[in-house]
Write a protein that holds these residues in place. Structure first.
Motif, PDB file in Angstrom:
ATOM      1  N   GLU A 245       0.888  -1.147   0.000  1.00 39.74           N
ATOM      2  CA  GLU A 245       0.000   0.000   0.000  1.00 39.74           C
ATOM      3  C   GLU A 245       0.935   1.208   0.000  1.00 39.74           C
ATOM      4  O   GLU A 245       1.797   1.335   0.885  1.00 39.74           O
ATOM      5  N   VAL A 246       0.787   2.082  -0.996  1.00 41.52           N
ATOM      6  CA  VAL A 246       1.754   3.150  -1.212  1.00 41.52           C
ATOM      7  C   VAL A 246       1.069   4.514  -1.099  1.00 41.52           C
ATOM      8  O   VAL A 246       0.050   4.770  -1.748  1.00 41.52           O
ATOM      9  N   ALA A 247       1.653   5.379  -0.269  1.00 40.47           N
ATOM     10  CA  ALA A 247       1.147   6.742  -0.085  1.00 40.47           C
ATOM     11  C   ALA A 247       1.403   7.565  -1.346  1.00 40.47           C
ATOM     12  O   ALA A 247       2.262   7.214  -2.159  1.00 40.47           O
ATOM     13  N   PRO A 248       0.679   8.662  -1.507  1.00 38.57           N
ATOM     14  CA  PRO A 248       0.859   9.509  -2.687  1.00 38.57           C
ATOM     15  C   PRO A 248       2.315   9.953  -2.918  1.00 38.57           C
ATOM     16  O   PRO A 248       2.741  10.123  -4.050  1.00 38.57           O
ATOM     17  N   GLU A 249       3.083  10.105  -1.844  1.00 41.55           N
ATOM     18  CA  GLU A 249       4.486  10.532  -1.972  1.00 41.55           C
ATOM     19  C   GLU A 249       5.409   9.395  -2.396  1.00 41.55           C
ATOM     20  O   GLU A 249       6.604   9.608  -2.593  1.00 41.55           O
ATOM     21  N   GLY A 250       4.878   8.161  -2.486  1.00 35.92           N
ATOM     22  CA  GLY A 250       5.687   7.022  -2.928  1.00 35.92           C
ATOM     23  C   GLY A 250       6.227   6.139  -1.828  1.00 35.92           C
ATOM     24  O   GLY A 250       6.873   5.134  -2.096  1.00 35.92           O
ATOM     25  N   TRP A 251       5.954   6.472  -0.571  1.00 35.08           N
ATOM     26  CA  TRP A 251       6.422   5.646   0.553  1.00 35.08           C
ATOM     27  C   TRP A 251       5.454   4.504   0.806  1.00 35.08           C
ATOM     28  O   TRP A 251       4.244   4.691   0.769  1.00 35.08           O
ATOM     29  N   VAL A 252       5.989   3.341   1.105  1.00 40.02           N
ATOM     30  CA  VAL A 252       5.164   2.184   1.444  1.00 40.02           C
ATOM     31  C   VAL A 252       4.622   2.391   2.855  1.00 40.02           C
ATOM     32  O   VAL A 252       5.390   2.605   3.796  1.00 40.02           O
ATOM     33  N   ILE A 253       3.294   2.323   2.988  1.00 42.64           N
ATOM     34  CA  ILE A 253       2.699   2.518   4.311  1.00 42.64           C
ATOM     35  C   ILE A 253       2.233   1.208   4.942  1.00 42.64           C
ATOM     36  O   ILE A 253       2.101   1.131   6.155  1.00 42.64           O
ATOM     37  N   ARG A 254       1.983   0.194   4.119  1.00 43.30           N
ATOM     38  CA  ARG A 254       1.747  -1.167   4.640  1.00 43.30           C
ATOM     39  C   ARG A 254       2.329  -2.143   3.627  1.00 43.30           C
ATOM     40  O   ARG A 254       2.292  -1.911   2.420  1.00 43.30           O
ATOM     41  N   GLN A 255       2.848  -3.259   4.141  1.00 42.28           N
ATOM     42  CA  GLN A 255       3.503  -4.238   3.287  1.00 42.28           C
ATOM     43  C   GLN A 255       3.258  -5.641   3.820  1.00 42.28           C
ATOM     44  O   GLN A 255       3.358  -5.876   5.016  1.00 42.28           O
ATOM     45  N   VAL A 256       2.967  -6.558   2.894  1.00 39.57           N
ATOM     46  CA  VAL A 256       2.791  -7.971   3.220  1.00 39.57           C
ATOM     47  C   VAL A 256       3.772  -8.762   2.370  1.00 39.57           C
ATOM     48  O   VAL A 256       3.968  -8.458   1.192  1.00 39.57           O
ATOM     49  N   GLU A 257       4.383  -9.798   2.956  1.00 40.53           N
ATOM     50  CA  GLU A 257       5.251 -10.700   2.211  1.00 40.53           C
ATOM     51  C   GLU A 257       4.738 -12.122   2.406  1.00 40.53           C
ATOM     52  O   GLU A 257       4.539 -12.565   3.536  1.00 40.53           O
ATOM     53  N   LEU A 258       4.504 -12.807   1.282  1.00 40.12           N
ATOM     54  CA  LEU A 258       4.031 -14.189   1.289  1.00 40.12           C
ATOM     55  C   LEU A 258       5.069 -15.047   0.591  1.00 40.12           C
ATOM     56  O   LEU A 258       5.420 -14.795  -0.565  1.00 40.12           O
ATOM     57  N   GLU A 259       5.546 -16.094   1.285  1.00 36.78           N
ATOM     58  CA  GLU A 259       6.651 -16.913   0.795  1.00 36.78           C
ATOM     59  C   GLU A 259       6.214 -18.298   0.363  1.00 36.78           C
ATOM     60  O   GLU A 259       5.377 -18.917   1.014  1.00 36.78           O
ATOM     61  N   GLY A 260       6.855 -18.775  -0.708  1.00 33.70           N
ATOM     62  CA  GLY A 260       6.724 -20.159  -1.131  1.00 33.70           C
ATOM     63  C   GLY A 260       5.392 -20.500  -1.752  1.00 33.70           C
ATOM     64  O   GLY A 260       4.495 -19.664  -1.868  1.00 33.70           O
ATOM     65  N   PRO A 261       5.266 -21.764  -2.163  1.00 29.73           N
ATOM     66  CA  PRO A 261       4.038 -22.210  -2.827  1.00 29.73           C
ATOM     67  C   PRO A 261       2.810 -22.158  -1.919  1.00 29.73           C
ATOM     68  O   PRO A 261       1.683 -22.027  -2.401  1.00 29.73           O
ATOM     69  N   GLU A 262       3.016 -22.219  -0.601  1.00 29.33           N
ATOM     70  CA  GLU A 262       1.891 -22.147   0.335  1.00 29.33           C
ATOM     71  C   GLU A 262       1.509 -20.700   0.643  1.00 29.33           C
ATOM     72  O   GLU A 262       0.560 -20.449   1.388  1.00 29.33           O
TER      73      GLU A 262
END
Length: 104
Positions: free
Chosen positions: A19-36
């Motif tokens: 989720e990226v703010a208008p200024e270009g900074w990431v304000i929320r981030q999720v990382e999902l790894e692998g096939p699961e």
């Protein structure tokens, strides 16, 4: 305007949702790894800043991870797929709940 996107890094077999703010900074981030698609991070910049200010940054980082440290205008080698707010929330909610439950 706030935007939402996802990118895939095949070297790590990881999907990154932003989720990226208008200024270009990431304000929320999720990382999902692998096939699961195992959640390994579900971080909020605002929460991270509050944890830092309260002296609990290490605890927050180890539990939820961190958001990207550079604005998206400085990223190289990514091919983002645009998402809607709803699509982002459908990933954020379950990932956040799962990570929070592991730390309980």
């Amino acid at each position: 305007m706030t935007t939402w996107m996802r990118c895939y890094w095949d070297e790590e077999d990881t999907w990154f949702y932003f989720e990226v703010a208008p200024e270009g900074w990431v304000i929320r981030q999720v990382e999902l790894e692998g096939p699961e698609l195992t959640p390994v991070a579900a971080a909020s910049l605002a929460e991270w800043q509050r944890a830092r200010d309260a002296g609990h940054l290490d605890e927050y980082d180890s539990r939820f991870g961190i958001t990207a440290e550079l604005p998206i205008s400085e990223w190289e080698g990514h091919d983002p797929e645009q998402l809607t707010s709803k699509e982002f929330e459908e990933v954020w909610g379950p990932a956040r709940r799962q990570i929070a439950s592991w730390a309980s």
